[in-house]
Design an enzyme around this catalytic site. Structure first.
Site, short mmCIF file in Angstrom:
data_model
loop_
_atom_site.label_atom_id
_atom_site.label_comp_id
_atom_site.label_asym_id
_atom_site.label_seq_id
_atom_site.Cartn_x
_atom_site.Cartn_y
_atom_site.Cartn_z
N TYR A 21 0.77 -1.16 0.12
CA TYR A 21 0.15 0.01 0.20
C TYR A 21 0.75 1.18 0.18
O TYR A 21 0.66 2.06 -1.02
CB TYR A 21 -1.03 -0.03 1.18
N GLU A 43 -11.74 4.38 4.35
CA GLU A 43 -11.27 5.29 5.30
C GLU A 43 -12.29 5.54 6.55
O GLU A 43 -12.00 5.62 7.58
CB GLU A 43 -10.76 6.66 4.53
N TRP A 51 -5.50 0.80 10.14
CA TRP A 51 -5.47 0.52 8.75
C TRP A 51 -4.92 -0.68 8.39
O TRP A 51 -5.52 -1.05 7.28
CB TRP A 51 -4.57 1.81 8.18
#
Length: 183
Positions: A21, A43, A51
């Site tokens: 990522y 998000e 995350w």
């Protein structure tokens, strides 16, 4: 330790999804509306969680939310909400699920007015973080300052995804459109 230091310390062959990522997605512009919607959805679902968990569940979210197809999610009804609430592969939070559906409907409206969600974002650029947060709160559900900031940093609308000493920084900057220079 900042995110760049953390991700760059991971070995290249790691199973930790943060490495890929960080190196290939974080801060790079996204042109596809469904991909932008998918990032916003992740998000929003990350709020209160890590995350890393979102990255590990990303495929499950994509499957559960019709490949992040905005029109499909906008058409969701009570049966879809019940299905999502029962899906152990995603975050089963009614407020976040309802926000995804509401936001998909709002994006459809913005697409009708501006041609695309990306065009709408581009039209409002450049704004500072406070301006973006105000704008997002006017149009979307479950979007606080941190969610808006991370969404916009992760898609190249706000600076801060990578520090200048990060090996990915120059690559991200090379992919940014000319209008993004003001950010």
């Amino acid at each position: 330790m900042n995110y760049c230091d953390f991700a760059n310390a991971l070995p290249h062959d790691t199973a930790d999804p943060n490495k890929h990522y960080h190196d290939r997605e974080y801060g790079f512009p996204i042109d596809d509306d469904n991909a932008l919607f998918g990032r916003l959805l992740l998000e929003i679902n990350q709020a209160g969680l890590s995350w890393t968990l979102m990255l590990k569940k990303q495929a499950a979210f994509q499957t559960a939310y019709s490949g992040f197809d905005i029109a499909a999610v906008a058409a969701y009804g009570e049966a879809d909400i019940a299905r999502l609430l029962a899906d152990a592969g995603i975050v089963r939070n009614r407020l976040k699920i309802n926000a995804a559906i509401y936001n998909a409907r709002e994006i459809l409206r913005l697409q009708a007015e501006h041609g695309s969600f990306k065009n709408w974002l581009d039209t409002h650029h450049p704004l500072d973080k406070a301006g973006w947060v105000k704008l997002f709160k006017k149009h979307f559900k479950f979007v606080g300052g941190e969610i808006v900031n991370e969404f916009l940093m992760s898609t190249g609308y706000l600076k801060g995804a990578h520090h200048e000493g990060c090996p990915v920084f120059a690559e991200v900057m090379a992919h940014r459109p000319k209008w993004a220079e003001a950010v």
